[in-house]
Design an enzyme around this catalytic site. Structure first.
Site, mmCIF file in Angstrom:
data_model
loop_
_atom_site.group_PDB
_atom_site.id
_atom_site.type_symbol
_atom_site.label_atom_id
_atom_site.label_comp_id
_atom_site.label_asym_id
_atom_site.label_seq_id
_atom_site.Cartn_x
_atom_site.Cartn_y
_atom_site.Cartn_z
ATOM 1 N N CYS A 87 11.263 -8.932 27.518
ATOM 2 C CA CYS A 87 10.158 -9.867 27.747
ATOM 3 C C CYS A 87 9.301 -9.994 26.485
ATOM 4 O O CYS A 87 8.812 -8.991 25.958
ATOM 5 C CB CYS A 87 9.316 -9.326 28.899
ATOM 6 S SG CYS A 87 7.910 -10.350 29.314
ATOM 7 N N GLU A 166 13.068 -22.193 35.154
ATOM 8 C CA GLU A 166 13.477 -21.525 36.404
ATOM 9 C C GLU A 166 13.964 -22.521 37.445
ATOM 10 O O GLU A 166 14.857 -22.226 38.232
ATOM 11 C CB GLU A 166 12.328 -20.673 36.955
ATOM 12 C CG GLU A 166 12.043 -19.504 36.055
ATOM 13 C CD GLU A 166 11.341 -18.337 36.726
ATOM 14 O OE1 GLU A 166 11.074 -18.395 37.940
ATOM 15 O OE2 GLU A 166 11.062 -17.367 36.010
ATOM 16 N N HIS A 200 12.620 -17.651 28.451
ATOM 17 C CA HIS A 200 13.113 -18.840 29.155
ATOM 18 C C HIS A 200 13.500 -19.996 28.224
ATOM 19 O O HIS A 200 14.205 -20.905 28.646
ATOM 20 C CB HIS A 200 12.032 -19.349 30.113
ATOM 21 C CG HIS A 200 11.797 -18.455 31.293
ATOM 22 N ND1 HIS A 200 11.469 -17.130 31.169
ATOM 23 C CD2 HIS A 200 11.844 -18.715 32.621
ATOM 24 C CE1 HIS A 200 11.312 -16.608 32.375
ATOM 25 N NE2 HIS A 200 11.532 -17.546 33.271
#
Ligand code: DGL
Length: 278
Positions: A87, A166, A200
């Site tokens: 992350c 997502e 992402h």
């Protein structure tokens, strides 16, 4: 939950048959896991997605650091030879605390991404996009300046790109409009290199590349981190010479969503994930 007060920092041998622990706030770190699987197919990889407390990118450094320690407390008992903080938000704010606490090597995504960007730039102008937490921490800017103090660095938080990725909204009028709005000032800044400083963003790479134009090289922190992990294991003689690796998944909420959307980030089906209490 209170972080444990036990310090795990102690000299000791780190056998090559230990596992590589990876954690992220949720599914995003699967982009890093994907990159690790490409370069280290023989290793045992244990992934923890803190889906119950996602997202980290909107939270304070204090909270993200506490969550990060709690995640690693869980992974540490698996017998790690390396921890990868997949992350960006956690790498940006918690890396020092984790490095000080554990005996195994701890690798974040910031330093490898910064190195690749410095190697790529020709005009010394680098852009960085990430979550609010990552950009507010200044971690990429510090890492870049440490490598080359004369760089011009332009940063921009792009928080809406996380839910878009997502949901699988990777192109079309809405994602394109969001990307164009976020990237407008970076486009005018004359950067020739842009760091995708969030787990992402590799999913949105084609769109971001299109919006930035052909003169801008995109640096994927996930790929660079996997290369750095392989180099670190080789250097410390911790890499496995043979065998077939395994991958296991743990999450802190019911696994349904993680399993359902994980393939977008991993590039392969996530067969199952085990819920752990945090
Ligand atoms: N994994 C986070 C990061 O790379 C993005 C998602 C979140 O905000 O938790 O910064």
């Amino acid at each position: 939950m209170e972080p444990l007060l036990v310090r795990h920092k102690a000299a000791g041998s780190m056998p090559a048959d230990g596992a590589i622990g990876i954690f992220d706030s949720g599914v995003g770190g699967l982009t890093v896991l994907h990159a690790l699987l490409e370069v280290l197919p023989r290793e045992d990889l244990v992934y923890l997605g803190d889906t119950g407390r996602h997202p980290y990118g909107t939270k304070s450094a204090e909270t993200v650091t506490r969550y990060s320690i709690e995640n690693v407390e869980f992974l540490a008992v698996k017998g790690l030879k390396l921890l990868v903080v997949a992350c960006n938000s956690a790498s940006a704010v918690a890396l020092d605390a984790l490095t000080a606490r554990y005996a195994f090597p701890v690798l974040g995504v910031i330093e490898p991404g910064a190195r690749a960007a410095v190697a790529s730039t020709r005009n010394g102008r680098i852009g960085v996009i990430g979550t609010d937490a990552t950009i507010a921490s200044g971690a990429y800017t510090r890492a870049l300046r440490a490598l080359r103090p004369t760089l011009e660095i332009y940063t921009r938080p792009c928080p809406l790109l996380v839910p878009l990725a997502e949901e699988g909204w990777l192109d079309g009028p809405v994602p394109r409009g969001v990307a164009e709005t976020y990237l407008a000032t970076l486009r005018k800044s004359g950067i020739d290199t842009l760091i995708l400083g969030c787990t992402h963003y590799p999913l949105l790479r084609p769109l971001i590349a299109d919006v930035m134009g052909p003169g801008v090289t995109l640096v994927d922190s996930a790929e660079e981190t996997a290369r750095a992990a392989a180099a670190l294991l080789a250097e410390r003689q911790l890499a496995r010479a043979d065998g077939t690796g395994s991958t296991s998944f743990f999450v802190t909420d019911v696994p349904d969503r993680f399993v359902r959307i994980g393939h977008r980030f991993l590039g392969a089906r996530v067969e199952s994930a085990v819920r752990v209490e945090r």
